[in-house]
Scaffold this motif. Structure first.
Motif, PDB file in Angstrom:
ATOM      1  N   VAL A 213       0.760  -1.174   0.045  1.00 29.77           N
ATOM      2  CA  VAL A 213       0.043   0.000  -0.037  1.00 29.77           C
ATOM      3  C   VAL A 213       0.701   1.185   0.109  1.00 29.77           C
ATOM      4  N   ARG A 214       0.896   1.801  -1.332  1.00 35.81           N
ATOM      5  CA  ARG A 214       1.590   3.045  -0.933  1.00 35.81           C
ATOM      6  C   ARG A 214       1.013   4.610  -0.682  1.00 35.81           C
ATOM      7  N   ASP A 215      -0.516   4.430  -0.704  1.00 31.84           N
ATOM      8  CA  ASP A 215      -1.110   5.539   0.062  1.00 31.84           C
ATOM      9  C   ASP A 215      -2.433   5.248   0.337  1.00 31.84           C
ATOM     10  N   ALA A 216      -3.210   5.759   1.224  1.00 30.21           N
ATOM     11  CA  ALA A 216      -4.734   5.410   1.512  1.00 30.21           C
ATOM     12  C   ALA A 216      -5.368   6.725   1.761  1.00 30.21           C
ATOM     13  N   ALA A 217      -6.610   6.917   1.548  1.00 26.40           N
ATOM     14  CA  ALA A 217      -7.652   7.708   2.074  1.00 26.40           C
ATOM     15  C   ALA A 217      -8.719   7.194   2.595  1.00 26.40           C
ATOM     16  N   VAL A 231     -17.239   3.102   7.012  1.00 25.85           N
ATOM     17  CA  VAL A 231     -15.917   3.389   6.774  1.00 25.85           C
ATOM     18  C   VAL A 231     -15.563   2.421   5.455  1.00 25.85           C
ATOM     19  N   VAL A 232     -14.917   3.368   4.648  1.00 16.84           N
ATOM     20  CA  VAL A 232     -14.548   2.746   3.371  1.00 16.84           C
ATOM     21  C   VAL A 232     -13.205   3.425   3.161  1.00 16.84           C
ATOM     22  N   ALA A 233     -12.285   2.712   2.527  1.00 15.52           N
ATOM     23  CA  ALA A 233     -10.810   3.024   2.339  1.00 15.52           C
ATOM     24  C   ALA A 233     -10.540   3.154   0.652  1.00 15.52           C
ATOM     25  N   ALA A 234      -9.686   3.867   0.297  1.00  9.92           N
ATOM     26  CA  ALA A 234      -9.524   4.088  -1.215  1.00  9.92           C
ATOM     27  C   ALA A 234      -7.985   3.965  -0.926  1.00  9.92           C
ATOM     28  N   VAL A 235      -7.334   2.808  -1.783  1.00  8.94           N
ATOM     29  CA  VAL A 235      -5.884   2.797  -1.561  1.00  8.94           C
ATOM     30  C   VAL A 235      -5.201   2.804  -2.972  1.00  8.94           C
ATOM     31  N   VAL A 236      -3.969   3.311  -2.846  1.00  5.36           N
ATOM     32  CA  VAL A 236      -3.336   3.118  -4.052  1.00  5.36           C
ATOM     33  C   VAL A 236      -2.032   2.194  -3.940  1.00  5.36           C
ATOM     34  N   LEU A 237      -1.779   1.178  -4.527  1.00  5.15           N
ATOM     35  CA  LEU A 237      -0.781   0.152  -4.486  1.00  5.15           C
ATOM     36  C   LEU A 237       0.416   0.418  -4.963  1.00  5.15           C
ATOM     37  N   ASP A 238       1.487  -0.086  -4.528  1.00  3.48           N
ATOM     38  CA  ASP A 238       2.847  -0.141  -5.404  1.00  3.48           C
ATOM     39  C   ASP A 238       2.808  -0.481  -6.723  1.00  3.48           C
ATOM     40  N   GLY A 240       2.890  -3.342  -9.447  1.00  7.01           N
ATOM     41  CA  GLY A 240       2.728  -4.792  -9.352  1.00  7.01           C
ATOM     42  C   GLY A 240       2.035  -5.432  -8.294  1.00  7.01           C
ATOM     43  N   ALA A 241       1.823  -4.862  -7.560  1.00 10.12           N
ATOM     44  CA  ALA A 241       0.964  -5.211  -6.035  1.00 10.12           C
ATOM     45  C   ALA A 241      -0.347  -5.378  -6.386  1.00 10.12           C
ATOM     46  N   GLN A 242      -0.871  -6.183  -5.827  1.00  6.83           N
ATOM     47  CA  GLN A 242      -2.312  -6.622  -5.963  1.00  6.83           C
ATOM     48  C   GLN A 242      -3.091  -6.531  -4.676  1.00  6.83           C
ATOM     49  N   LEU A 243      -4.322  -6.071  -4.439  1.00  5.14           N
ATOM     50  CA  LEU A 243      -5.255  -6.005  -3.108  1.00  5.14           C
ATOM     51  C   LEU A 243      -5.663  -7.320  -3.005  1.00  5.14           C
ATOM     52  N   ASP A 244      -5.255  -7.917  -1.791  1.00  4.84           N
ATOM     53  CA  ASP A 244      -5.771  -8.903  -1.008  1.00  4.84           C
ATOM     54  C   ASP A 244      -6.898  -8.449   0.008  1.00  4.84           C
ATOM     55  N   HIS A 249      -7.560  -6.625   5.692  1.00  4.53           N
ATOM     56  CA  HIS A 249      -8.572  -6.365   6.605  1.00  4.53           C
ATOM     57  C   HIS A 249      -7.903  -6.936   8.002  1.00  4.53           C
ATOM     58  N   ASP A 250      -7.333  -8.066   8.107  1.00  5.24           N
ATOM     59  CA  ASP A 250      -6.496  -8.533   9.027  1.00  5.24           C
ATOM     60  C   ASP A 250      -5.699  -7.694   9.559  1.00  5.24           C
ATOM     61  N   HIS A 251      -4.708  -7.234   8.905  1.00  2.00           N
ATOM     62  CA  HIS A 251      -3.777  -6.033   9.075  1.00  2.00           C
ATOM     63  C   HIS A 251      -4.653  -4.923  10.049  1.00  2.00           C
ATOM     64  N   ALA A 252      -5.425  -4.439   9.443  1.00  2.00           N
ATOM     65  CA  ALA A 252      -6.056  -3.436  10.194  1.00  2.00           C
ATOM     66  C   ALA A 252      -6.855  -3.656  11.449  1.00  2.00           C
ATOM     67  N   ARG A 253      -7.185  -4.799  11.517  1.00  2.00           N
ATOM     68  CA  ARG A 253      -8.033  -5.506  12.885  1.00  2.00           C
ATOM     69  C   ARG A 253      -6.820  -5.681  13.915  1.00  2.00           C
ATOM     70  N   GLU A 254      -5.681  -6.007  13.463  1.00  2.00           N
ATOM     71  CA  GLU A 254      -4.537  -5.932  14.609  1.00  2.00           C
ATOM     72  C   GLU A 254      -4.403  -4.734  15.245  1.00  2.00           C
ATOM     73  N   SER A 255      -4.644  -3.532  14.620  1.00  5.82           N
ATOM     74  CA  SER A 255      -4.218  -2.308  15.382  1.00  5.82           C
ATOM     75  C   SER A 255      -5.299  -1.360  15.488  1.00  5.82           C
ATOM     76  N   LEU A 256      -6.459  -1.628  15.023  1.00  3.97           N
ATOM     77  CA  LEU A 256      -7.754  -0.857  15.247  1.00  3.97           C
ATOM     78  C   LEU A 256      -8.841  -1.607  15.794  1.00  3.97           C
TER      79      LEU A 256
END
Length: 291
Positions: A213-217, A231-238, A240-244, A249-256
């Motif tokens: 994830v390069r950036d997010a809003a 709550v909806v997230a717009a993400v800009v990927l690096d 070659g990267a693909q969104l999983d 979602h699991d990453h966000a739940r670890e901190s939020l």
């Protein structure tokens, strides 16, 4: 610009804040002080690496307009050998009221301490007469010689911008025991979901730490059935990267907390920004609704 004149310094003026123009100027003569916004600092470091140009020797950078990520501070200071600090203000405050010291005492992630002759209060947005305890979130109210008198020909808007002589910034902040202030978010950008407040900047900071994830809003989008904000997230990927969706979602739940975790993720090629590089959240909402 006036500071440069006051110091009898050389001013390098550019027609546009384009990274190519900036790098050409830096290659001719490394500046001492570079005021900018976070996306521009990031582009300068990226372009310097791409061109193989050294930006070492830039002593000071003063960032504003939007939160300055701590990882960007580390990148910039490693590349320049100087300091990158964050300040805060509004057009109505001419424009600075709070800033980090240009020393190693600065606090990455904080907007700093009040400038001389500036008074601040952190008040409960629902009861502006009540100051919140240190460490708690509240609206930043300011007084000072640089605060404007009001909007010309707009008495109602002027009256709504002040409370008992204090200017209402519309920003939610916290203050620690040493007086350092941290910006949380704009009151108008807070997402209310299920009766809870969600601050987009907090969620965005977590999402940017996810690999790829390069950036997010993060924005609030009205759900057509429930009639409440999601709550909806717009993400800009690096490249070659693909969104999983499951992994992020699991990453966000670890901190939020659960209610802060985005319910949906939308991939955009770029986030819509203004000329200063600030994300236009209304445009983000429009793009999400069009998907």
């Amino acid at each position: 610009m006036l500071l440069g004149i006051d110091l009898a310094a050389t001013l390098v003026l550019l027609p546009k804040p384009e990274v190519g123009l900036l790098m050409d100027a830096i290659e001719r003569a490394v500046p001492t002080f570079v005021p900018a916004v976070p996306p521009l600092y990031e582009r300068i470091v990226d372009e310097a690496q791409r061109r193989g140009v050294s930006i070492r020797g830039i002593r000071y950078g003063l960032s504003g307009a939007m939160p300055l990520p701590a990882p960007l501070v580390q990148r910039w200071e490693a590349a320049t050998g100087g300091l990158l600090v964050e300040g805060y203000g509004l057009t109505e405050t001419s424009p600075v009221v709070v800033g980090n010291p240009m020393t190693t005492d600065r606090r990455p992630g904080s907007i700093g301490v009040p400038f001389p002759n500036v008074q601040v209060r952190i008040a409960d947005p629902d009861d502006l007469d009540r100051e919140v305890p240190l460490g708690e979130r509240g609206e930043l109210l300011v007084k000072g010689p640089q605060v404007f008198d009001g909007y010309r020909g707009m008495p109602q808007e002027t009256a709504a911008s002040f409370h008992d002589g204090w200017f209402l910034t519309g920003d939610v902040v916290t203050m620690d025991e040493k007086g350092f202030i941290t910006l949380v978010d704009r009151i108008k950008e807070v997402i209310i979901t299920g009766g809870f407040n969600v601050y987009p900047s907090e969620v965005e900071a977590v999402l940017r730490l996810h690999p790829g994830v390069r950036d997010a809003a993060v924005v609030g989008v009205m759900h057509p059935e429930s009639g409440s904000e999601e709550v909806v997230a717009a993400v800009v990927l690096d490249p070659g990267a693909q969104l999983d969706s499951t992994t992020i979602h699991d990453h966000a739940r670890e901190s939020l907390t659960a209610y802060k975790v985005p319910r949906r993720y939308v991939v955009l090629d770029e986030l819509p920004v203004n000329a200063m590089g600030k994300v236009l959240r209304r445009e983000v909402v429009r793009e999400i609704r069009g998907r």
